[in-house]
Enzyme design. Sequence first.
Site, PDB file in Angstrom:
ATOM      1  N   GLY A  88      35.371  14.260 -18.050  1.00  0.00           N
ATOM      2  CA  GLY A  88      33.934  14.339 -18.246  1.00  0.00           C
ATOM      3  C   GLY A  88      33.238  14.506 -16.906  1.00  0.00           C
ATOM      4  O   GLY A  88      33.857  14.864 -15.912  1.00  0.00           O
ATOM      5  N   ARG A  89      31.938  14.228 -16.880  1.00  0.00           N
ATOM      6  CA  ARG A  89      31.194  14.359 -15.627  1.00  0.00           C
ATOM      7  C   ARG A  89      31.354  13.167 -14.702  1.00  0.00           C
ATOM      8  O   ARG A  89      31.075  13.258 -13.503  1.00  0.00           O
ATOM      9  CB  ARG A  89      29.711  14.590 -15.916  1.00  0.00           C
ATOM     10  CG  ARG A  89      29.402  16.024 -16.242  1.00  0.00           C
ATOM     11  CD  ARG A  89      27.919  16.308 -16.191  1.00  0.00           C
ATOM     12  NE  ARG A  89      27.208  15.657 -17.281  1.00  0.00           N
ATOM     13  CZ  ARG A  89      26.106  14.938 -17.127  1.00  0.00           C
ATOM     14  NH1 ARG A  89      25.584  14.756 -15.941  1.00  0.00           N
ATOM     15  NH2 ARG A  89      25.519  14.397 -18.178  1.00  0.00           N
ATOM     16  N   GLU A  92      33.031  13.219 -10.987  1.00  0.00           N
ATOM     17  CA  GLU A  92      32.388  13.822  -9.822  1.00  0.00           C
ATOM     18  C   GLU A  92      31.628  12.796  -8.998  1.00  0.00           C
ATOM     19  O   GLU A  92      31.476  12.966  -7.792  1.00  0.00           O
ATOM     20  CB  GLU A  92      31.484  14.988 -10.227  1.00  0.00           C
ATOM     21  CG  GLU A  92      30.209  14.606 -10.921  1.00  0.00           C
ATOM     22  CD  GLU A  92      29.392  15.808 -11.395  1.00  0.00           C
ATOM     23  OE1 GLU A  92      29.965  16.896 -11.598  1.00  0.00           O
ATOM     24  OE2 GLU A  92      28.186  15.640 -11.568  1.00  0.00           O
ATOM     25  N   HIS A 119      38.595  16.382 -16.024  1.00  0.00           N
ATOM     26  CA  HIS A 119      38.038  16.300 -14.674  1.00  0.00           C
ATOM     27  C   HIS A 119      38.539  15.071 -13.917  1.00  0.00           C
ATOM     28  O   HIS A 119      38.217  14.899 -12.740  1.00  0.00           O
ATOM     29  CB  HIS A 119      36.507  16.267 -14.726  1.00  0.00           C
ATOM     30  CG  HIS A 119      35.887  17.568 -15.122  1.00  0.00           C
ATOM     31  ND1 HIS A 119      35.929  18.058 -16.413  1.00  0.00           N
ATOM     32  CD2 HIS A 119      35.196  18.483 -14.398  1.00  0.00           C
ATOM     33  CE1 HIS A 119      35.292  19.215 -16.466  1.00  0.00           C
ATOM     34  NE2 HIS A 119      34.842  19.501 -15.261  1.00  0.00           N
ATOM     35  N   TYR A 138      41.321  20.170 -16.157  1.00  0.00           N
ATOM     36  CA  TYR A 138      40.413  21.147 -16.735  1.00  0.00           C
ATOM     37  C   TYR A 138      40.472  22.376 -15.834  1.00  0.00           C
ATOM     38  O   TYR A 138      40.443  22.251 -14.606  1.00  0.00           O
ATOM     39  CB  TYR A 138      38.996  20.575 -16.828  1.00  0.00           C
ATOM     40  CG  TYR A 138      38.062  21.479 -17.573  1.00  0.00           C
ATOM     41  CD1 TYR A 138      38.237  21.715 -18.935  1.00  0.00           C
ATOM     42  CD2 TYR A 138      37.027  22.136 -16.916  1.00  0.00           C
ATOM     43  CE1 TYR A 138      37.396  22.566 -19.625  1.00  0.00           C
ATOM     44  CE2 TYR A 138      36.175  22.985 -17.604  1.00  0.00           C
ATOM     45  CZ  TYR A 138      36.365  23.197 -18.960  1.00  0.00           C
ATOM     46  OH  TYR A 138      35.537  24.046 -19.643  1.00  0.00           O
TER      47      TYR A 138
END
Length: 196
Positions: A88-89, A92, A119, A138
Amino acid sequence: MGKDILMIVGDFGEDYEIMVPFQALQMVGHEVDAVCPDKAAEETIKTAIHDFRGDQTYMESRGHDFVLNATMADVTPSDYDALVVPGGRAPEYLRTYDEVLEAVQHFFEEDKPVAALCHGPQILAAADVLDGYEMTSYPACRAECEAAGCSWVDEVVTDGNLVTGQAWPDHPEWLAGFMDLLGDDVSHGEPIPADD
C-alpha cells in the site's frame, strides 16, 4: 508451535495485505503484533483498498480502520520469530523511521523469516537488506528494488529467509511460502459426509 510475528503497518497500507495475513497467521496458531510508529496499541490506522480494473495502475478506495494490538515503541525485534511487511502507500513513509529500518535489519541479520508484499519492499530497500536476493514487488517498485541490489522476478519467490509477492492477488502462494518458512504443516481432515 506458534511463532511470534511482528507486522509493521501504517496509514493507507493496503487493507487486504494487512487484514488477510494478520488473520490467516493467527488462524494457524501464530501470535501477530501489528504496530505502527508513533501509534499505540488500541489506536487505529486507516487502510486503503487497491483494485486492479485495467488502468495503468491501481485504483485506491478507503478501506477500514484497523486496530493496532501492540505499540511500536515497546517492540524489541529480538522477541519475534518473523516479520511481515504489507504494501500500500504506507511503506513510502514508514521507511523514513529509523526504528522501522532497524527492526527490519534485525530480521535479516538473524536470518529470520520475512514476508514482504507489494510496496513493502520499499522498506527493505531503504533498510539496505536486499543485496543479492532474488525477489519481486509491485512492478512499479522494481527499479528501486534493483537499485538496492536484488534480482527482480515477475512471480512470487522465496529466497533464503525472504518471501515476496507483487500484490494481494498473490496471497495464496505468498502466504503458503511464508508458512513454509515458519515451519507450518497445515493439513485438512477427510471431508464430512453430507447427510442423506
